[in-house]
Design an enzyme around this catalytic site. Sequence first.
Site, PDB file in Angstrom:
ATOM      1  N   TYR A   1      -2.985  34.842  18.185  1.00 19.86           N
ATOM      2  CA  TYR A   1      -3.309  34.365  19.548  1.00 19.86           C
ATOM      3  C   TYR A   1      -2.191  33.446  20.047  1.00 19.86           C
ATOM      4  O   TYR A   1      -1.673  33.627  21.160  1.00 19.86           O
ATOM      5  CB  TYR A   1      -4.654  33.629  19.548  1.00 19.86           C
TER       6      TYR A   1
ATOM      7  N   PHE B   1     -14.602  30.600  30.970  1.00 19.39           N
ATOM      8  CA  PHE B   1     -14.991  29.177  30.890  1.00 19.39           C
ATOM      9  C   PHE B   1     -14.169  28.312  31.860  1.00 19.39           C
ATOM     10  O   PHE B   1     -14.694  27.742  32.820  1.00 19.39           O
ATOM     11  CB  PHE B   1     -14.831  28.724  29.428  1.00 19.39           C
TER      12      PHE B   1
ATOM     13  N   THR C   1      -0.957  27.017  26.128  1.00 21.70           N
ATOM     14  CA  THR C   1      -1.804  26.261  25.196  1.00 21.70           C
ATOM     15  C   THR C   1      -0.970  25.374  24.267  1.00 21.70           C
ATOM     16  O   THR C   1       0.194  25.705  23.972  1.00 21.70           O
ATOM     17  CB  THR C   1      -2.649  27.241  24.346  1.00 21.70           C
ATOM     18  N   ASP C   2      -1.598  24.308  23.782  1.00 16.83           N
ATOM     19  CA  ASP C   2      -0.894  23.452  22.807  1.00 16.83           C
ATOM     20  C   ASP C   2      -0.647  24.190  21.490  1.00 16.83           C
ATOM     21  O   ASP C   2       0.160  23.753  20.668  1.00 16.83           O
ATOM     22  CB  ASP C   2      -1.655  22.137  22.563  1.00 16.83           C
ATOM     23  N   GLU C   3      -1.354  25.313  21.293  1.00 15.26           N
ATOM     24  CA  GLU C   3      -1.164  26.067  20.038  1.00 15.26           C
ATOM     25  C   GLU C   3       0.239  26.642  19.918  1.00 15.26           C
ATOM     26  O   GLU C   3       0.664  27.013  18.823  1.00 15.26           O
ATOM     27  CB  GLU C   3      -2.189  27.212  19.932  1.00 15.26           C
TER      28      GLU C   3
ATOM     29  N   ILE D   1      -5.894  42.729  34.530  1.00 13.56           N
ATOM     30  CA  ILE D   1      -4.601  42.218  35.022  1.00 13.56           C
ATOM     31  C   ILE D   1      -3.446  43.144  34.618  1.00 13.56           C
ATOM     32  O   ILE D   1      -2.393  43.129  35.240  1.00 13.56           O
ATOM     33  CB  ILE D   1      -4.285  40.780  34.526  1.00 13.56           C
TER      34      ILE D   1
ATOM     35  N   LYS E   1       0.348  33.939  23.250  1.00 11.91           N
ATOM     36  CA  LYS E   1       0.445  32.971  24.350  1.00 11.91           C
ATOM     37  C   LYS E   1       1.876  32.425  24.462  1.00 11.91           C
ATOM     38  O   LYS E   1       2.365  32.164  25.567  1.00 11.91           O
ATOM     39  CB  LYS E   1      -0.534  31.812  24.125  1.00 11.91           C
TER      40      LYS E   1
HETATM   41  P1  NAD Z   1     -12.379  32.570  28.170  1.00 15.53           P
HETATM   42  O1  NAD Z   1     -12.257  33.454  26.985  1.00 15.53           O
HETATM   43  O2  NAD Z   1     -13.624  31.779  28.381  1.00 15.53           O
HETATM   44  O3  NAD Z   1     -12.152  33.419  29.506  1.00 15.53           O
HETATM   45  C1  NAD Z   1     -11.144  34.392  29.610  1.00 15.53           C
HETATM   46  C2  NAD Z   1     -11.434  35.216  30.857  1.00 15.53           C
HETATM   47  O4  NAD Z   1     -10.373  36.184  30.997  1.00 15.53           O
HETATM   48  C3  NAD Z   1     -12.740  35.998  30.762  1.00 15.53           C
HETATM   49  O5  NAD Z   1     -13.471  35.862  31.960  1.00 15.53           O
HETATM   50  C4  NAD Z   1     -12.289  37.451  30.566  1.00 15.53           C
HETATM   51  O6  NAD Z   1     -13.197  38.397  31.108  1.00 15.53           O
HETATM   52  C5  NAD Z   1     -10.965  37.446  31.309  1.00 15.53           C
HETATM   53  N1  NAD Z   1     -10.048  38.498  30.845  1.00 15.53           N
HETATM   54  C6  NAD Z   1      -9.718  38.810  29.564  1.00 15.53           C
HETATM   55  N2  NAD Z   1      -8.879  39.866  29.546  1.00 15.53           N
HETATM   56  C7  NAD Z   1      -8.649  40.214  30.848  1.00 15.53           C
HETATM   57  C8  NAD Z   1      -7.859  41.207  31.473  1.00 15.53           C
HETATM   58  N3  NAD Z   1      -7.122  42.067  30.755  1.00 15.53           N
HETATM   59  N4  NAD Z   1      -7.860  41.272  32.820  1.00 15.53           N
HETATM   60  C9  NAD Z   1      -8.618  40.410  33.563  1.00 15.53           C
HETATM   61  N5  NAD Z   1      -9.397  39.458  33.013  1.00 15.53           N
HETATM   62  C10 NAD Z   1      -9.406  39.358  31.675  1.00 15.53           C
HETATM   63  O7  NAD Z   1     -11.100  31.613  28.121  1.00 15.53           O
HETATM   64  P2  NAD Z   1     -10.903  30.094  28.562  1.00 15.53           P
HETATM   65  O8  NAD Z   1     -11.265  29.225  27.432  1.00 15.53           O
HETATM   66  O9  NAD Z   1     -11.498  29.896  29.886  1.00 15.53           O
HETATM   67  O10 NAD Z   1      -9.304  30.059  28.673  1.00 15.53           O
HETATM   68  C11 NAD Z   1      -8.642  30.281  29.909  1.00 15.53           C
HETATM   69  C12 NAD Z   1      -7.149  30.159  29.692  1.00 15.53           C
HETATM   70  O11 NAD Z   1      -6.833  28.859  29.197  1.00 15.53           O
HETATM   71  C13 NAD Z   1      -6.570  31.143  28.677  1.00 15.53           C
HETATM   72  O12 NAD Z   1      -5.321  31.582  29.150  1.00 15.53           O
HETATM   73  C14 NAD Z   1      -6.401  30.312  27.418  1.00 15.53           C
HETATM   74  O13 NAD Z   1      -5.367  30.821  26.609  1.00 15.53           O
HETATM   75  C15 NAD Z   1      -6.076  28.963  28.007  1.00 15.53           C
HETATM   76  N6  NAD Z   1      -6.429  27.822  27.168  1.00 15.53           N
HETATM   77  C16 NAD Z   1      -7.739  27.610  26.830  1.00 15.53           C
HETATM   78  C17 NAD Z   1      -8.070  26.473  26.104  1.00 15.53           C
HETATM   79  C18 NAD Z   1      -9.491  26.167  25.709  1.00 15.53           C
HETATM   80  O14 NAD Z   1      -9.716  25.181  25.003  1.00 15.53           O
HETATM   81  N7  NAD Z   1     -10.485  26.925  26.126  1.00 15.53           N
HETATM   82  C19 NAD Z   1      -7.061  25.568  25.705  1.00 15.53           C
HETATM   83  C20 NAD Z   1      -5.739  25.891  26.004  1.00 15.53           C
HETATM   84  C21 NAD Z   1      -5.441  26.996  26.779  1.00 15.53           C
HETATM   85  O1  DAU Z   2      -5.836  24.170  21.306  1.00 22.38           O
HETATM   86  C1  DAU Z   2      -6.078  24.998  22.401  1.00 22.38           C
HETATM   87  C2  DAU Z   2      -6.873  26.195  21.951  1.00 22.38           C
HETATM   88  O2  DAU Z   2      -8.190  25.698  21.672  1.00 22.38           O
HETATM   89  C3  DAU Z   2      -6.960  27.308  22.975  1.00 22.38           C
HETATM   90  O3  DAU Z   2      -5.663  27.791  23.230  1.00 22.38           O
HETATM   91  C4  DAU Z   2      -7.880  28.429  22.480  1.00 22.38           C
HETATM   92  O4  DAU Z   2      -8.029  29.421  23.475  1.00 22.38           O
HETATM   93  C5  DAU Z   2      -9.231  27.829  22.175  1.00 22.38           C
HETATM   94  O5  DAU Z   2     -10.076  28.816  21.626  1.00 22.38           O
HETATM   95  C6  DAU Z   2      -9.091  26.664  21.205  1.00 22.38           C
HETATM   96  O6  DAU Z   2      -8.661  27.139  19.906  1.00 22.38           O
HETATM   97  P1  DAU Z   2      -9.237  26.505  18.562  1.00 22.38           P
HETATM   98  O7  DAU Z   2      -9.020  27.449  17.460  1.00 22.38           O
HETATM   99  O8  DAU Z   2      -8.764  25.102  18.394  1.00 22.38           O
HETATM  100  O9  DAU Z   2     -10.813  26.417  18.978  1.00 22.38           O
HETATM  101  P2  DAU Z   2     -12.133  26.771  18.160  1.00 22.38           P
HETATM  102  O10 DAU Z   2     -13.262  26.275  18.992  1.00 22.38           O
HETATM  103  O11 DAU Z   2     -12.152  28.171  17.710  1.00 22.38           O
HETATM  104  O12 DAU Z   2     -11.989  25.845  16.876  1.00 22.38           O
HETATM  105  C7  DAU Z   2     -11.853  24.435  16.994  1.00 22.38           C
HETATM  106  C8  DAU Z   2     -11.768  23.863  15.575  1.00 22.38           C
HETATM  107  O13 DAU Z   2     -13.034  24.064  14.935  1.00 22.38           O
HETATM  108  C9  DAU Z   2     -10.735  24.551  14.716  1.00 22.38           C
HETATM  109  O14 DAU Z   2     -10.124  23.593  13.872  1.00 22.38           O
HETATM  110  C10 DAU Z   2     -11.545  25.529  13.875  1.00 22.38           C
HETATM  111  C11 DAU Z   2     -12.883  24.825  13.730  1.00 22.38           C
HETATM  112  N1  DAU Z   2     -14.042  25.727  13.617  1.00 22.38           N
HETATM  113  C12 DAU Z   2     -14.204  26.677  14.586  1.00 22.38           C
HETATM  114  C13 DAU Z   2     -15.268  27.548  14.543  1.00 22.38           C
HETATM  115  C14 DAU Z   2     -15.437  28.605  15.617  1.00 22.38           C
HETATM  116  C15 DAU Z   2     -14.968  25.585  12.588  1.00 22.38           C
HETATM  117  O15 DAU Z   2     -14.826  24.696  11.728  1.00 22.38           O
HETATM  118  N2  DAU Z   2     -16.011  26.460  12.552  1.00 22.38           N
HETATM  119  C16 DAU Z   2     -16.206  27.436  13.471  1.00 22.38           C
HETATM  120  O16 DAU Z   2     -17.191  28.193  13.351  1.00 22.38           O
END
Ligand code: NAD
Ligand code: DAU
Length: 337
Positions: free
Chosen positions: A149, A12, A125-127, A61, A153
């Site tokens: 997770y 993403f 991540t903020d987590e 990776i 991280k």
């Molecule tokens: P995503 O799950 O959409 O994408 C992850 C990508 O990493 C995928 O394309 C997957 O194929 C690739 N991948 C997984 N394992 C791999 C490996 N071993 N080698 C090579 N590629 C691999 O994730 P995203 O939401 O785009 O998140 C990207 C980064 O941002 C992550 O590090 C995540 O922890 C961080 N992050 C995401 C969010 C969010 O809200 N989406 C928030 C905070 C931090």
């Molecule tokens: O805060 C940053 C993180 O945000 C990233 O590091 C993670 O990679 C990313 O997946 C995301 O984590 P969350 O757990 O916050 O995201 P998620 O979309 O899974 O859930 C967002 C909120 O919605 C959380 O409070 C759980 C709730 N939820 C989620 C799902 C999937 C529901 O209520 N129902 C659901 O089915």
Amino acid sequence: MVNVLVTGGAGFIGSNFTKFALTEHSDWQITTLDKLTYAGRLENFEGVKNEPRHTFVRGDIADPTIAIPLVEQAEIVVHFAAETHVDRAIMTAGDFIKTDVYGTFVLLEAARNAPKLRRFIQVSTDEVYGSVEEGTSRETDELRPRNPYAASKAGADRLAYSFWATYGMPVIITRVSNNYGPNQFPEKVIPLFITNAIDGCAVPLYGDGLHVRDWLHVRDHCRALDLLIANSEPGEVYNIGGGHEVPNLELTQRILRLLNQPDSLIQHVKDRPGHDRRYCLDTTKLRRLGWRPTVDFAEGLADTVAWYQTHESWWRPIKEGDPAFQSYYQEQYDHRS
Ligand code: NAD
Ligand code: DAU
């Protein structure tokens, strides 16, 4: 040309960043390294498939034979690759440790021998701060990750920091809040609820629905990373947050309203174990460098809903055609209702 390595670039945020960077920097040659797990999709490169400044390499990776040569020629590494879904980590966390922790180690170790390396961005991540009942998390706050997770991280975050402290490598760590926007895999709450609601299906809201997330449009995240590549101090941590704190119930109602669907689609289901109540970042440090989020949440959410409405060919094959997604959905949700 500037050699840039983007790990996890088929996911993403990585794909949004790759497309953003190719537009912003005509002198960047970008290599994407991605394993193409269930979350990585080549369709995410729509629009840049024939771009000569972009090369895609499929690989893990954590495999040094693939990672080392790519990292060694890079000037900039933007490390997104990770297992990212909290609910999957709660089911079983082995892949999270292998990729998020060990994979990050392989990249960092390779980066020690990268002669031209200017920045290694560890996307954290903020987590890692854990649940924040009140106030905001600052970069200097203690890390208290509370799910597998977040813990993996946090391990990667501190490992990256240690490579700056020990070897003087040009590492920075970004801690970012919940992203939303196009191309997000439909397991995460916003795309899951949008696509369920498009079909008039129930949306499974965990617990009382009053958990709060701080939403950041992926484009504003890309702008922040771009700024930090040019203007940051090695060894530093930077929070990136949208400043749009929204309880999940309100988020769900907004999505349903945008799709003209009734609130009766909301199904309160069993809560996520160890569900963090709230995240909220203090972004003063990044704002001092001149960054501000530019996407209004209401507009960004409406655009995101519209994107899923007009890109059914992107998400239907995942939700309807992929048996792995269907068995994940059953395992994740059947026991909840
Ligand atoms: P995503 O799950 O959409 O994408 C992850 C990508 O990493 C995928 O394309 C997957 O194929 C690739 N991948 C997984 N394992 C791999 C490996 N071993 N080698 C090579 N590629 C691999 O994730 P995203 O939401 O785009 O998140 C990207 C980064 O941002 C992550 O590090 C995540 O922890 C961080 N992050 C995401 C969010 C969010 O809200 N989406 C928030 C905070 C931090
Ligand atoms: O805060 C940053 C993180 O945000 C990233 O590091 C993670 O990679 C990313 O997946 C995301 O984590 P969350 O757990 O916050 O995201 P998620 O979309 O899974 O859930 C967002 C909120 O919605 C959380 O409070 C759980 C709730 N939820 C989620 C799902 C999937 C529901 O209520 N129902 C659901 O089915």
